[in-house]
Scaffold this active site. Structure first.
Site, mmCIF file in Angstrom:
data_model
loop_
_atom_site.group_PDB
_atom_site.id
_atom_site.type_symbol
_atom_site.label_atom_id
_atom_site.label_comp_id
_atom_site.label_asym_id
_atom_site.label_seq_id
_atom_site.Cartn_x
_atom_site.Cartn_y
_atom_site.Cartn_z
ATOM 1 N N CYS A 1 24.696 102.496 -89.472
ATOM 2 C CA CYS A 1 23.589 102.368 -87.991
ATOM 3 C C CYS A 1 22.416 101.155 -87.529
ATOM 4 O O CYS A 1 22.997 101.170 -86.384
ATOM 5 C CB CYS A 1 22.133 103.155 -88.540
ATOM 6 S SG CYS A 1 22.526 105.363 -88.836
ATOM 7 N N HIS B 1 15.274 103.100 -85.887
ATOM 8 C CA HIS B 1 16.026 102.092 -87.531
ATOM 9 C C HIS B 1 15.667 100.286 -86.556
ATOM 10 O O HIS B 1 17.204 99.566 -87.708
ATOM 11 C CB HIS B 1 17.408 103.032 -87.634
ATOM 12 C CG HIS B 1 17.803 102.986 -88.625
ATOM 13 N ND1 HIS B 1 18.390 103.229 -89.111
ATOM 14 C CD2 HIS B 1 17.372 101.679 -90.121
ATOM 15 C CE1 HIS B 1 18.819 103.047 -90.647
ATOM 16 N NE2 HIS B 1 17.248 101.885 -90.937
#
Ligand SMILES: *[C@@H]1O[C@H](CO)[C@@H](O)[C@H](O)[C@H]1NC(C)=O
Ligand SMILES: *[C@@H]1O[C@H](CO)[C@@H](O)[C@H](O)[C@H]1NC(C)=O
Ligand SMILES: *[C@@H]1O[C@H](CO)[C@@H](O)[C@H](O)[C@H]1NC(C)=O
Length: 580
Positions: free
Chosen positions: A81, A142
């Site tokens: 990610c 994130h």
């Protein structure tokens, strides 16, 4: 009868109409397109109806493909990610922003740490901000929070061009189930035994040193104690991801802690719709990034979607995400903004195969999330819809990178690209429109952490795409998976590198003959391209150094007290039962 005396008046009216037309045209020309970006988490290439899945129902995402341009060769820059998202947001490879780790920690693990997307990077939200847009990020970020001081939020979305944020600053983890599941300790089941063993050894040492009055042994025991303290710290932070990370922010404030994942999709949609409503009255266009928490584990859906699919909770989550996309598209329709909105759908990387039925499907491609170079980890669904500009129902088979969104956003917003840095994304608008079938990319570089694991070479003549693979994951025998995921430190060097032609051999099973003239020719071109690419990389601070990536007590936020006390809050906006 023709009355000459009416002429001036007619002229005036005509002129008036003409001026009005020009004015209107100027107005509509001035009205920049809205931009909506959907980012799925861990969604595989073959998890959507429009990518050949005939059992999962994804009518809304399929409608984007029907009304827009579907990409069949759409490539992420990383198979995990944080780096992939950094590249998507900045149009630059992750190592340019220090987000290509040389350790096995490849994502931002703790919200209470100091690594993240550096403020010096320019995100596409900062481009649209310059062009007067209102920008929102709803869902998963994130890419960090604090930087130099606790609470400075220098890596926070609001410091990276967004004006509104609601969602997770970190990522979803299995630990968020709060049922004892652990994402890290699942990979290292003996970690607690190692800790226990070190505790026992220190106790033994201390007793021995005390009895024998041995200063050397005592000092040794102190050393062991220090090592044990480090082990204990690591154990604590890995064992408490739920307590440390499970929280939802609205702008700079924690509004929900721990995060309730059941019904979160509905809350994300509610926020997205509210943002569209808020923006519709305004003069300025908007950028809305819906960064779904689906379909990353731990999987939780609202009651309406529980049991709705033929693929268990994973399928339910895909279908709930599709519903979410539909809700946002409906809002664009009903507010009359469909034609003038650029919509993009992508997944951050491929499906997490090791999770079995809790992970998605990468179709014919080998491997998946965390694997580095194999196609399954980096080939993802990708769809553009922009009715005012792009054709409907077009399929593009030429390679396109997730980084190409950045120049496209710049073009749509009428902003020129930053000229003080390398931009790896390319202008794919002519390719999307159908003015050409040739991709602007000649080479693409595929990393596992900071290791260049493969290079894609796309000859301008078209029809073929070569992939030279220099590092392969250390797969379990006879499979294309590792135990929980693959580690970059376990990669196996391929010497000589393998070369595949990925159009005719998408599952990378038949490397071409390394003795052939063709091999030598491709290899020469690829090696030359690697030299140019590597020369363009400037040294930067690693955002994944241990001091940047590890959890810090002072960086831990807590909604309603001082950590570790009273870290519990519920969002009064969503007390309604609808949101479960
Ligand atoms: C919409 O506007 C209202 C009123 O200003 C504000 O309270 C709310 O936070 C806004 N919501 C979003 C998602 O922008
Ligand atoms: C559709 O997706 C499910 C869930 O990932 C998967 O099990 C199934 O194999 C896929 N079907 C096809 C035809 O790819
Ligand atoms: C914060 O904690 C106090 C008790 O310490 C409680 O009364 C209050 O409702 C809490 N606030 C929130 C937002 O949960």
């Amino acid at each position: 009868m023709f009355n000459i005396s009416n002429m001036p008046m007619f002229n005036n009216i005509a002129r008036g109409v003409l001026i009005l037309c020009i004015f209107k045209q100027a107005l509509s020309a001035e009205r920049k397109p809205n931009i909506v970006v959907f980012i799925a988490d861990d969604l595989g290439y073959a998890d959507l109806g429009c990518y050949g899945n005939n059992t999962l129902k994804t009518p809304h995402i399929d409608s984007l493909a029907r009304d827009g341009v579907r990409l069949t060769h759409h490539v992420a820059t990383a198979s995990v990610c944080t780096p992939s998202r950094a590249a998507l947001l900045t149009g630059r490879h992750q190592m340019r922003s220090g987000l290509a780790p040389s350790t096995n920690i490849r994502i931002n693990f703790w919200v209470g740490s100091r690594g993240g997307l550096p403020p010096s990077e320019i995100t596409f939200a900062e481009l649209t901000e310059q062009a007067g847009y209102r920008n929102a990020l709803i869902g998963k970020w994130h890419l960090g929070n604090h930087r130099d001081r606790p609470g400075d939020h220098a890596h926070h979305p609001l410091s990276q061009g967004f004006h509104y944020f609601y969602g997770l600053l970190g990522t979803n983890f299995d630990d968020f189930a709060n049922d004892g599941s652990k994402v890290v300790l699942k990979q290292r089941p003996y970690f607690n035994i190692q800790i226990l063993a070190s505790w026992l050894s220190i106790v033994a040492c201390l007793i021995y040193a005390y009895r024998a009055k041995y200063i050397g042994v005592f000092l040794f025991a102190v050393l062991v104690f220090s090592l044990t303290a480090i082990c204990w710290y690591l154990y604590y932070i890995m064992n408490n991801l739920y307590f440390l990370n499970s929280m939802l922010h609205r702008n700079h404030d924690i509004v929900e802690q721990p995060a309730e994942l059941v019904g979160l999709s509905k809350r994300l949609v509610h926020e997205g719709l509210e943002f569209i409503t808020n923006s519709s009255g305004a003069d300025s266009p908007f950028l809305l990034v819906m960064s779904f928490v689906h379909v990353h584990t731990v999987l939780r859906v609202s009651r309406d979607w529980d049991g709705s699919s033929a693929h268990g909770i994973f399928g339910d989550a895909v279908q709930e995400m599709d519903w979410s996309v539909g809700q946002i598209l409906d809002a664009l329709d009903s507010s009359g903004q469909r034609d003038n909105t650029l919509v993009y759908f992508t997944s951050d990387h491929g499906a997490h195969k090791e999770l079995g039925v809790h992970g998605g499907c990468n179709g014919v491609f080998k491997g998946g999330k965390s694997h580095g170079a194999p196609e399954g980890g980096i080939r993802v669904p990708g769809i553009f819809r922009w009715p005012a500009v792009l054709p409907a129902g077009r399929t593009v088979d030429a390679p396109v990178s997730l980084m190409d969104l950045f120049p496209l956003v710049a073009k749509a917003a009428g902003i020129s690209l930053p000229d003080d840095r390398a931009i790896d994304g390319r202008d794919v608008l002519p390719l999307l429109k159908g003015d050409t079938d040739v991709t602007p990319h000649e080479f693409m570089f595929h990393y596992c952490g900071s290791i260049l694991a493969a290079v894609r070479y796309i000859p301008k003549t078209g029809g073929r795409v070569w992939k030279q693979v220099s590092h392969m994951p250390n797969y379990l025998p006879g499979t294309d998976v590792c135990k929980f995921g693959c580690r970059c430190s376990d990669l196996i060097l391929q010497d000589p590198p393998l070369i595949y032609e990925v159009i005719s051999d998408p599952s990378e099973s038949h490397p071409i003959d390394s003795q052939s003239v063709e091999y030598a020719d491709i290899s020469k071109k690829v090696e030359a391209a690697i030299k140019v690419h590597e020369a363009s990389l400037e040294p930067v601070e690693s955002m994944f150094s241990y001091t940047n990536v590890l959890w810090r007590y002072t960086y831990q936020e807590c909604c309603n007290g001082t950590f570790p006390f009273y870290c519990q809050c519920s969002d009064s906006k969503y007390s309604n039962k609808f949101y479960v």
